[in-house]
Design a protein around this motif. Structure first.
Motif, PDB file in Angstrom:
ATOM      1  N   THR A  77      83.969  63.493  -2.038  1.00  0.00           N
ATOM      2  CA  THR A  77      84.034  63.589  -3.502  1.00  0.00           C
ATOM      3  C   THR A  77      83.413  62.382  -4.198  1.00  0.00           C
ATOM      4  OG1 THR A  77      86.241  62.599  -3.634  1.00  0.00           O
ATOM      5  CG2 THR A  77      86.128  65.017  -3.406  1.00  0.00           C
ATOM      6  N   ILE A  78      82.753  61.513  -3.446  1.00  0.00           N
ATOM      7  CA  ILE A  78      82.205  60.295  -4.055  1.00  0.00           C
ATOM      8  C   ILE A  78      81.153  60.614  -5.117  1.00  0.00           C
ATOM      9  CG2 ILE A  78      80.388  59.800  -2.349  1.00  0.00           C
ATOM     10  CD1 ILE A  78      81.394  56.795  -2.680  1.00  0.00           C
ATOM     11  N   GLU A  79      80.289  61.596  -4.863  1.00  0.00           N
ATOM     12  CA  GLU A  79      79.275  61.961  -5.863  1.00  0.00           C
ATOM     13  C   GLU A  79      79.924  62.540  -7.114  1.00  0.00           C
ATOM     14  OE1 GLU A  79      76.161  64.405  -4.276  1.00  0.00           O
ATOM     15  OE2 GLU A  79      75.636  62.916  -2.756  1.00  0.00           O
ATOM     16  N   GLN A  80      80.972  63.318  -6.938  1.00  0.00           N
ATOM     17  CA  GLN A  80      81.713  63.878  -8.066  1.00  0.00           C
ATOM     18  C   GLN A  80      82.367  62.744  -8.872  1.00  0.00           C
ATOM     19  OE1 GLN A  80      85.032  66.292  -6.841  1.00  0.00           O
ATOM     20  NE2 GLN A  80      85.079  67.432  -8.765  1.00  0.00           N
ATOM     21  N   ALA A  81      82.926  61.765  -8.175  1.00  0.00           N
ATOM     22  CA  ALA A  81      83.550  60.622  -8.842  1.00  0.00           C
ATOM     23  C   ALA A  81      82.512  59.807  -9.605  1.00  0.00           C
ATOM     24  CB  ALA A  81      84.274  59.749  -7.818  1.00  0.00           C
ATOM     25  N   GLU A  82      81.371  59.572  -8.988  1.00  0.00           N
ATOM     26  CA  GLU A  82      80.288  58.845  -9.662  1.00  0.00           C
ATOM     27  C   GLU A  82      79.836  59.585 -10.913  1.00  0.00           C
ATOM     28  OE1 GLU A  82      77.482  58.513  -6.461  1.00  0.00           O
ATOM     29  OE2 GLU A  82      78.279  56.578  -5.805  1.00  0.00           O
ATOM     30  N   ALA A  83      79.737  60.899 -10.826  1.00  0.00           N
ATOM     31  CA  ALA A  83      79.323  61.703 -11.980  1.00  0.00           C
ATOM     32  C   ALA A  83      80.346  61.618 -13.108  1.00  0.00           C
ATOM     33  CB  ALA A  83      79.111  63.158 -11.563  1.00  0.00           C
ATOM     34  N   ALA A  84      81.627  61.606 -12.764  1.00  0.00           N
ATOM     35  CA  ALA A  84      82.669  61.506 -13.791  1.00  0.00           C
ATOM     36  C   ALA A  84      82.630  60.139 -14.482  1.00  0.00           C
ATOM     37  CB  ALA A  84      84.051  61.758 -13.183  1.00  0.00           C
ATOM     38  N   VAL A  85      82.378  59.072 -13.714  1.00  0.00           N
ATOM     39  CA  VAL A  85      82.265  57.738 -14.306  1.00  0.00           C
ATOM     40  C   VAL A  85      81.029  57.662 -15.195  1.00  0.00           C
ATOM     41  CG1 VAL A  85      81.921  55.279 -13.832  1.00  0.00           C
ATOM     42  CG2 VAL A  85      83.563  56.589 -12.467  1.00  0.00           C
ATOM     43  N   LYS A  86      79.912  58.199 -14.723  1.00  0.00           N
ATOM     44  CA  LYS A  86      78.673  58.193 -15.513  1.00  0.00           C
ATOM     45  C   LYS A  86      78.853  59.003 -16.806  1.00  0.00           C
ATOM     46  CE  LYS A  86      74.606  57.470 -13.697  1.00  0.00           C
ATOM     47  NZ  LYS A  86      74.515  56.203 -14.341  1.00  0.00           N
ATOM     48  N   ALA A  87      79.544  60.121 -16.735  1.00  0.00           N
ATOM     49  CA  ALA A  87      79.811  60.929 -17.929  1.00  0.00           C
ATOM     50  C   ALA A  87      80.698  60.155 -18.906  1.00  0.00           C
ATOM     51  CB  ALA A  87      80.463  62.255 -17.537  1.00  0.00           C
ATOM     52  N   ALA A  88      81.671  59.412 -18.382  1.00  0.00           N
ATOM     53  CA  ALA A  88      82.534  58.600 -19.245  1.00  0.00           C
ATOM     54  C   ALA A  88      81.721  57.521 -19.947  1.00  0.00           C
ATOM     55  CB  ALA A  88      83.665  57.975 -18.428  1.00  0.00           C
ATOM     56  N   GLU A  89      80.810  56.903 -19.226  1.00  0.00           N
ATOM     57  CA  GLU A  89      79.951  55.876 -19.827  1.00  0.00           C
ATOM     58  C   GLU A  89      79.107  56.473 -20.952  1.00  0.00           C
ATOM     59  OE1 GLU A  89      76.815  52.434 -18.419  1.00  0.00           O
ATOM     60  OE2 GLU A  89      76.951  54.244 -17.205  1.00  0.00           O
ATOM     61  N   LYS A  90      78.575  57.658 -20.735  1.00  0.00           N
ATOM     62  CA  LYS A  90      77.703  58.316 -21.714  1.00  0.00           C
ATOM     63  C   LYS A  90      78.487  58.861 -22.907  1.00  0.00           C
ATOM     64  CE  LYS A  90      74.697  62.369 -22.069  1.00  0.00           C
ATOM     65  NZ  LYS A  90      75.589  63.316 -22.753  1.00  0.00           N
ATOM     66  N   ASP A  91      79.686  59.401 -22.674  1.00  0.00           N
ATOM     67  CA  ASP A  91      80.393  60.134 -23.716  1.00  0.00           C
ATOM     68  C   ASP A  91      81.564  59.395 -24.369  1.00  0.00           C
ATOM     69  OD1 ASP A  91      78.651  62.213 -23.449  1.00  0.00           O
ATOM     70  OD2 ASP A  91      80.010  63.497 -22.327  1.00  0.00           O
ATOM     71  N   CYS A  92      81.829  58.155 -23.991  1.00  0.00           N
ATOM     72  CA  CYS A  92      82.911  57.394 -24.635  1.00  0.00           C
ATOM     73  C   CYS A  92      82.583  57.237 -26.113  1.00  0.00           C
ATOM     74  CB  CYS A  92      83.052  56.028 -23.960  1.00  0.00           C
ATOM     75  SG  CYS A  92      84.074  54.868 -24.875  1.00  0.00           S
ATOM     76  N   LEU A  93      83.409  57.809 -26.968  1.00  0.00           N
ATOM     77  CA  LEU A  93      83.104  57.802 -28.400  1.00  0.00           C
ATOM     78  C   LEU A  93      83.182  56.412 -29.014  1.00  0.00           C
ATOM     79  CD1 LEU A  93      85.839  57.737 -30.493  1.00  0.00           C
ATOM     80  CD2 LEU A  93      86.275  59.747 -29.133  1.00  0.00           C
ATOM     81  N   ILE A  94      83.983  55.534 -28.462  1.00  0.00           N
ATOM     82  CA  ILE A  94      84.051  54.170 -28.984  1.00  0.00           C
ATOM     83  C   ILE A  94      82.741  53.449 -28.686  1.00  0.00           C
ATOM     84  CG2 ILE A  94      85.263  51.949 -28.889  1.00  0.00           C
ATOM     85  CD1 ILE A  94      86.952  54.218 -30.152  1.00  0.00           C
ATOM     86  N   SER A  95      82.248  53.536 -27.461  1.00  0.00           N
ATOM     87  CA  SER A  95      80.971  52.906 -27.101  1.00  0.00           C
ATOM     88  C   SER A  95      79.835  53.420 -27.965  1.00  0.00           C
ATOM     89  CB  SER A  95      80.622  53.180 -25.632  1.00  0.00           C
ATOM     90  OG  SER A  95      81.588  52.653 -24.781  1.00  0.00           O
ATOM     91  N   ARG A  96      79.809  54.720 -28.169  1.00  0.00           N
ATOM     92  CA  ARG A  96      78.733  55.319 -28.977  1.00  0.00           C
ATOM     93  C   ARG A  96      78.790  54.860 -30.427  1.00  0.00           C
ATOM     94  NH1 ARG A  96      79.802  60.982 -26.869  1.00  0.00           N
ATOM     95  NH2 ARG A  96      80.724  61.190 -28.923  1.00  0.00           N
TER      96      ARG A  96
END
Length: 147
Positions: free
Chosen positions: A112-131
């Protein structure tokens, strides 16, 4: 197809207490004392607006990760993150130039490492505070299988 407009309102109140300290209050939440940071002739050991900004990014990365992890059915053992914000003088005055979030994630299965990496990358992209910030925000994952 037009997307329905959604708007959410978040309110709080700040009341000056003494010296360079105040109290933040919001409905159905515990009060928090806030102060000017020691670096600006304020108080040490008390949460500051600068702390809140970095913590907002850090906690948003976590909650956004949780959204994607649960939606994808990702099984993980633990999530921990550490954030560091760099505040520096610019032509516009002091600003956070960058915030780095280091994510420490323990997963249950190596596959599940690729799935975990994808979830972290999605969080980086979609965090509304960061944006919502001008600062550069980066997320660096460290994902390991818990033995």
């Amino acid at each position: 197809m037009a997307k329905a407009s959604r708007q959410f309102i978040y309110e709080n109140e700040v009341v000056w207490l003494e010296e360079k300290k105040g109290k933040i209050s919001a409905s159905q939440r515990p009060d928090l004392v806030v102060a000017t940071p020691a670096e600006f002739h304020g108080h040490s050991g008390i949460w500051t607006p600068e702390d809140f900004l970095v913590a907002s990014v850090n906690s948003c990365i976590m909650t956004t990760f949780l959204f994607f992890a649960y939606r994808q059915g990702l099984r993980f053992r633990s999530f921990r993150s550490r954030a560091q914000g760099v505040l520096e003088r610019t032509d516009l005055g002091f600003m956070f130039s960058r915030i780095k979030v280091k994510v420490f994630l323990k997963i249950e299965a190596q596959e599940t490492i690729e799935q975990a990496e994808a979830a972290v990358k999605a969080a980086e992209k979609d965090c509304l505070i960061s944006r919502s910030l001008k600062s550069e925000v980066t997320v660096e994952p460290e994902i390991v299988k818990e033995e």
